[in-house]
Design a protein around this motif. Structure first.
Motif, short mmCIF file in Angstrom:
data_model
loop_
_atom_site.label_atom_id
_atom_site.label_comp_id
_atom_site.label_asym_id
_atom_site.label_seq_id
_atom_site.Cartn_x
_atom_site.Cartn_y
_atom_site.Cartn_z
N TRP A 76 14.90 7.41 -3.12
CA TRP A 76 14.76 8.14 -4.56
C TRP A 76 13.31 8.36 -5.22
O TRP A 76 12.64 9.13 -5.51
CB TRP A 76 14.81 6.46 -5.52
N GLN A 77 12.12 7.80 -4.51
CA GLN A 77 10.76 7.96 -4.52
C GLN A 77 10.60 6.93 -3.38
O GLN A 77 10.23 6.34 -2.39
CB GLN A 77 9.85 6.86 -5.66
N ILE A 78 8.93 7.81 -2.34
CA ILE A 78 8.34 7.33 -1.41
C ILE A 78 6.82 7.73 -2.31
O ILE A 78 6.18 8.62 -3.36
CB ILE A 78 8.22 8.00 -0.61
N ALA A 79 5.71 6.58 -2.52
CA ALA A 79 4.58 7.21 -2.98
C ALA A 79 3.53 6.09 -1.82
O ALA A 79 3.58 5.24 -1.45
CB ALA A 79 4.32 5.95 -3.96
N VAL A 80 2.52 6.90 -1.92
CA VAL A 80 0.98 5.18 -0.49
C VAL A 80 -0.22 5.24 -1.80
O VAL A 80 -0.46 6.58 -2.10
CB VAL A 80 1.27 6.61 0.66
N ASP A 81 -0.56 4.38 -1.80
CA ASP A 81 -1.88 4.46 -2.19
C ASP A 81 -2.70 5.28 -2.03
O ASP A 81 -3.30 5.69 -1.03
CB ASP A 81 -2.31 2.74 -1.95
N ARG A 82 -3.32 5.65 -2.82
CA ARG A 82 -4.43 6.71 -2.79
C ARG A 82 -4.87 6.57 -0.93
O ARG A 82 -5.51 7.28 -0.34
CB ARG A 82 -5.53 6.84 -4.13
N ASN B 20 6.37 20.26 -5.94
CA ASN B 20 6.11 18.51 -4.98
C ASN B 20 6.04 19.24 -3.83
O ASN B 20 6.85 18.58 -3.09
CB ASN B 20 7.10 17.98 -5.34
N THR B 21 4.96 20.03 -3.37
CA THR B 21 4.75 20.54 -2.06
C THR B 21 4.66 18.91 -0.93
O THR B 21 5.29 19.43 0.26
CB THR B 21 3.79 21.03 -1.85
N ALA B 22 3.97 18.22 -1.41
CA ALA B 22 3.82 16.68 -0.12
C ALA B 22 5.47 16.27 -0.19
O ALA B 22 5.67 16.24 1.08
CB ALA B 22 2.99 15.99 -0.81
N SER B 23 6.25 16.57 -1.46
CA SER B 23 6.98 16.21 -0.49
C SER B 23 8.22 16.70 0.05
O SER B 23 9.17 16.43 0.52
CB SER B 23 8.65 15.15 -1.71
N ASP B 24 8.05 17.85 0.05
CA ASP B 24 9.40 18.96 0.52
C ASP B 24 8.55 18.86 1.86
O ASP B 24 9.01 18.86 2.74
CB ASP B 24 8.67 20.18 -0.46
N ARG B 25 7.21 19.12 2.66
CA ARG B 25 6.84 18.90 3.47
C ARG B 25 7.02 17.29 4.67
O ARG B 25 7.17 17.65 5.27
CB ARG B 25 5.35 18.93 3.42
N LEU B 26 7.06 16.36 3.35
CA LEU B 26 7.64 14.77 4.48
C LEU B 26 8.93 15.20 5.34
O LEU B 26 9.69 15.16 5.71
CB LEU B 26 7.77 14.06 3.31
N LEU C 15 1.36 7.40 6.77
CA LEU C 15 2.18 6.17 6.55
C LEU C 15 3.96 7.16 5.86
O LEU C 15 4.56 5.89 5.47
CB LEU C 15 1.84 6.10 5.28
N ALA C 16 3.57 8.16 4.66
CA ALA C 16 5.37 7.84 4.05
C ALA C 16 6.33 8.31 5.00
O ALA C 16 7.66 7.62 5.29
CB ALA C 16 4.79 9.26 3.32
N GLY C 17 6.09 9.03 6.44
CA GLY C 17 6.53 9.81 7.50
C GLY C 17 7.56 8.30 7.81
O GLY C 17 8.58 7.89 8.07
N THR C 18 6.25 7.15 7.89
CA THR C 18 6.30 6.26 9.12
C THR C 18 7.45 5.28 8.19
O THR C 18 8.23 4.59 8.52
CB THR C 18 5.55 5.58 9.46
N VAL D 290 0.81 -1.78 -0.22
CA VAL D 290 -0.13 -0.51 -0.01
C VAL D 290 0.74 1.42 0.03
O VAL D 290 0.10 2.11 -0.02
CB VAL D 290 -0.92 -0.43 1.15
N ALA D 291 2.18 1.03 0.13
CA ALA D 291 3.06 2.06 -0.03
C ALA D 291 4.34 1.84 0.04
O ALA D 291 4.64 0.47 0.05
CB ALA D 291 2.93 2.82 1.48
N PHE D 292 5.39 2.85 -0.77
CA PHE D 292 6.51 2.04 -0.68
C PHE D 292 8.00 3.46 -0.33
O PHE D 292 7.25 3.99 -0.67
CB PHE D 292 6.85 0.78 -2.58
N VAL D 293 8.91 3.13 -0.27
CA VAL D 293 10.30 4.05 -0.34
C VAL D 293 11.35 3.29 -0.73
O VAL D 293 10.99 2.06 -0.47
CB VAL D 293 10.37 4.38 1.08
#
Length: 190
Positions: free
Chosen positions: A89-95, A131-137, A102-105, A71-74
């Motif tokens: 490289w990449q982080i994504a969480v299923d919608r 990419n404001t979401a990645s900046d915030r993360l 979950l991305a922070g975890t 449901v998510a990966f890094v």
């Protein structure tokens, strides 16, 4: 179980996953779909995600739902010329699982793991200005761990090829790639 997972088990909200672990090759297709559906990540070929799950599993993680589905990966790797630097490289969480931290975890779990197992002392990633979401993360990660964060342009947008929608072939004008800004976080405490 990692400390990050234990914190989620103790949380008042139900956990959206049951395990965090290294990806397996058979996770490649699901990871590719999450990257595609993110609408912000540069999408690599599906083949590259299969290779990533094989060759960089030790520096990557997936979160799985109770049925064992990702449901998510890094994804990350150790820089060959800087073996104490983890490049995320990449982080994504299923919608369906977004907005729950979950991305922070995953980022916390991955950096703790590679710091312990490989002596990594800093985290690097690149983020485009939109990419404001990645900046915030990554800003939140640095703040949560009390770590300094440095930013500088790593690759100017002009270095990237123009997309295939070039006006010369009758398509819309090419959209230039934004610069990739390097975020360097650390030193991590080991």
């Amino acid at each position: 179980m990692t400390a990050a997972q234990e914190d989620l088990v103790r949380a008042d909200r139900p956990s959206e996953f049951t395990t965090i672990e290294a990806p397996r090759v058979e996770d490649g297709a699901a990871i590719w779909r999450m990257a595609r559906d993110s609408e912000v990540l540069d999408l690599n070929s599906s083949y590259s995600y299969l290779l990533w799950c094989r060759d960089f599993a030790a520096t990557s993680l997936v979160a799985r739902d109770p049925d064992g589905e990702p449901v998510a990966f890094v994804t990350g790797y150790i820089r060959p010329d800087r073996p104490r630097a983890l490049v995320v490289w990449q982080i994504a969480v299923d919608r369906a699982h977004r907005g729950r931290g979950l991305a922070g975890t995953l980022l916390d779990a991955l950096t703790a793991r590679v710091a312990k197992e490989r002596g990594v002392r800093e985290v690097e990633t690149t983020v485009t200005p939109d990419n404001t979401a990645s900046d915030r993360l990554f800003v939140a990660y640095a703040e949560r761990h009390g770590l300094p964060l440095e930013r500088e342009v790593l690759f100017d947008g002009a270095l990237f090829p123009k997309d295939s929608g070039d006006s010369a072939d009758g398509g819309p004008p090419a959209v230039p790639h934004q610069p990739e800004v390097l975020y360097r976080i650390g030193p991590l405490s080991v």
